[in-house]
Motif scaffolding. Structure first.
Motif, short mmCIF file in Angstrom:
data_model
loop_
_atom_site.label_atom_id
_atom_site.label_comp_id
_atom_site.label_asym_id
_atom_site.label_seq_id
_atom_site.Cartn_x
_atom_site.Cartn_y
_atom_site.Cartn_z
N LEU A 164 0.87 -1.18 0.00
CA LEU A 164 0.00 0.00 0.00
C LEU A 164 0.90 1.23 0.00
CD1 LEU A 164 -2.17 -1.30 2.94
CD2 LEU A 164 -2.98 -1.15 0.59
N PHE A 165 0.76 2.08 -1.00
CA PHE A 165 1.65 3.24 -1.14
C PHE A 165 0.79 4.48 -1.30
CE2 PHE A 165 3.80 -0.52 -2.49
CZ PHE A 165 5.15 -0.34 -2.26
N THR A 166 1.04 5.50 -0.47
CA THR A 166 0.23 6.72 -0.59
C THR A 166 0.99 7.80 -1.36
OG1 THR A 166 1.06 7.74 1.44
CG2 THR A 166 -0.80 6.23 1.68
N ILE A 167 0.22 8.63 -2.08
CA ILE A 167 0.82 9.75 -2.80
C ILE A 167 -0.21 10.89 -2.86
CG2 ILE A 167 0.08 8.96 -5.12
CD1 ILE A 167 2.92 9.90 -6.11
N ASP A 168 0.26 12.13 -2.70
CA ASP A 168 -0.63 13.29 -2.83
C ASP A 168 -0.75 13.64 -4.30
OD1 ASP A 168 -1.33 13.80 -0.22
OD2 ASP A 168 0.47 15.00 0.18
N ALA A 169 -1.93 13.40 -4.86
CA ALA A 169 -2.13 13.62 -6.29
C ALA A 169 -1.81 15.06 -6.70
CB ALA A 169 -3.56 13.26 -6.67
N ASP A 170 -2.17 16.01 -5.84
CA ASP A 170 -2.03 17.42 -6.20
C ASP A 170 -0.58 17.89 -6.25
OD1 ASP A 170 -4.67 17.05 -5.83
OD2 ASP A 170 -5.01 18.75 -4.50
N ALA A 171 0.31 17.12 -5.65
CA ALA A 171 1.70 17.60 -5.52
C ALA A 171 2.56 17.30 -6.74
CB ALA A 171 2.33 16.98 -4.27
N HIS A 172 2.03 16.53 -7.70
CA HIS A 172 2.88 16.06 -8.81
C HIS A 172 2.20 16.27 -10.16
CE1 HIS A 172 5.04 14.28 -5.50
NE2 HIS A 172 3.92 13.69 -5.13
N ASP A 173 3.03 16.44 -11.19
CA ASP A 173 2.44 16.64 -12.53
C ASP A 173 1.99 15.29 -13.11
OD1 ASP A 173 4.71 15.33 -13.51
OD2 ASP A 173 5.78 17.20 -13.90
N ASP A 174 1.29 15.39 -14.24
CA ASP A 174 0.70 14.18 -14.85
C ASP A 174 1.77 13.17 -15.24
OD1 ASP A 174 -1.73 15.28 -14.53
OD2 ASP A 174 -2.04 15.85 -16.63
N ARG A 175 2.89 13.69 -15.75
CA ARG A 175 3.94 12.77 -16.18
C ARG A 175 4.43 11.92 -15.01
NH1 ARG A 175 9.42 13.75 -15.99
NH2 ARG A 175 10.62 12.08 -16.94
N THR A 176 4.65 12.59 -13.88
CA THR A 176 5.10 11.87 -12.68
C THR A 176 4.06 10.84 -12.26
OG1 THR A 176 6.34 13.81 -11.95
CG2 THR A 176 5.82 12.17 -10.27
N MET A 177 2.80 11.27 -12.19
CA MET A 177 1.74 10.37 -11.74
C MET A 177 1.60 9.17 -12.68
SD MET A 177 0.64 11.41 -8.85
CE MET A 177 -0.76 10.31 -8.70
N ASN A 178 1.64 9.43 -13.98
CA ASN A 178 1.48 8.33 -14.94
C ASN A 178 2.64 7.35 -14.88
OD1 ASN A 178 -0.97 9.30 -15.83
ND2 ASN A 178 -0.06 10.57 -17.43
N THR A 179 3.85 7.88 -14.66
CA THR A 179 5.03 7.01 -14.55
C THR A 179 4.92 6.12 -13.32
OG1 THR A 179 6.36 8.75 -15.58
CG2 THR A 179 7.56 7.02 -14.44
N ILE A 180 4.56 6.73 -12.19
CA ILE A 180 4.45 5.98 -10.93
C ILE A 180 3.33 4.93 -11.02
CG2 ILE A 180 3.82 6.21 -8.46
CD1 ILE A 180 6.61 7.31 -8.95
N LYS A 181 2.21 5.32 -11.62
CA LYS A 181 1.05 4.41 -11.67
C LYS A 181 1.35 3.11 -12.40
CE LYS A 181 -2.72 7.79 -11.24
NZ LYS A 181 -3.70 8.59 -11.99
#
Length: 203
Positions: A164-181
């Motif tokens: 289980l890994f938490t991340i603040d969606a608002d703190a990162h750009d789409d590229r970062t979020m898509n890479t992590i996901k």
């Protein structure tokens, strides 16, 4: 199978890694602790890697959910040493790394506890929570965090754990979020005014 507890009422396969995404203060950490506590009640191992709060605080929050004395609950604390609060030493319950930047150290401490739980104590089901990826991304670049997570999620997969890994969606750009996901089997989204929802990828 791992039951994610009353809030979500979902079961997931061993080796599943889930990303908890949502705006700040929508209860990601709290939900992750609830999911962990559901496992502790069933005699599963629980490991909390914390890059935000010291071990004492996270254990005190966990203790509000259930009495974990004598149960397999451990914390990898990446905060306390960095704050330089006196001398701290590893013990049965808490392992310390120098800071959230020390991803090698985090990986080593996690592996030590997993080995102890999985091999030495024969706990075949273990839940591992990391709070929060946003902290890691503040200290290190995306590539470094991605590589670390690739190994970390792979380790959980290899022992049939639940990550289980938490991340603040608002703190990162789409590229970062898509890479992590890309690294996760499913996503739990928390909302300000609605219950969390979960989406598991079809493999």
């Amino acid at each position: 199978m791992y039951n994610l507890g009353a809030d979500l009422d979902v079961e997931v396969e061993p080796g599943t890694n889930l990303l908890l995404v949502g705006p700040p203060l929508t209860g990601k950490r709290s939900l992750a602790l609830d999911i962990l506590a559901a496992g502790t009640r069933n005699g599963e191992g629980s490991i909390i890697v914390t890059t935000k709060d010291g071990a004492d605080r996270i254990l005190s929050d966990f203790g509000k959910r259930l009495d974990y004395e004598g149960k397999p609950v451990a914390v990898v604390d990446c905060v306390t040493k960095q704050q330089g609060v006196g001398e701290v030493r590893d013990d049965e319950r808490i392992r310390y790394t120098s800071s959230p930047v020390d991803m090698t150290g985090i990986g080593i401490k996690l592996s030590e506890i997993l080995q102890e739980y999985y091999q030495d104590r024969g706990l075949s089901e273990n839940r591992i929570m990391l709070h929060s990826l946003s902290t890691l991304l503040m200290y290190a670049d995306l590539q470094t965090v991605f590589r670390f997570l690739h190994v970390f999620t792979g380790r959980i997969q290899s022992v049939g754990g639940l990550g289980l890994f938490t991340i603040d969606a608002d703190a990162h750009d789409d590229r970062t979020m898509n890479t992590i996901k890309q690294l996760f089997d499913g996503i739990i989204t928390t909302h300000e005014d609605a219950p969390p929802d979960i989406r598991i990828a079809d493999h």
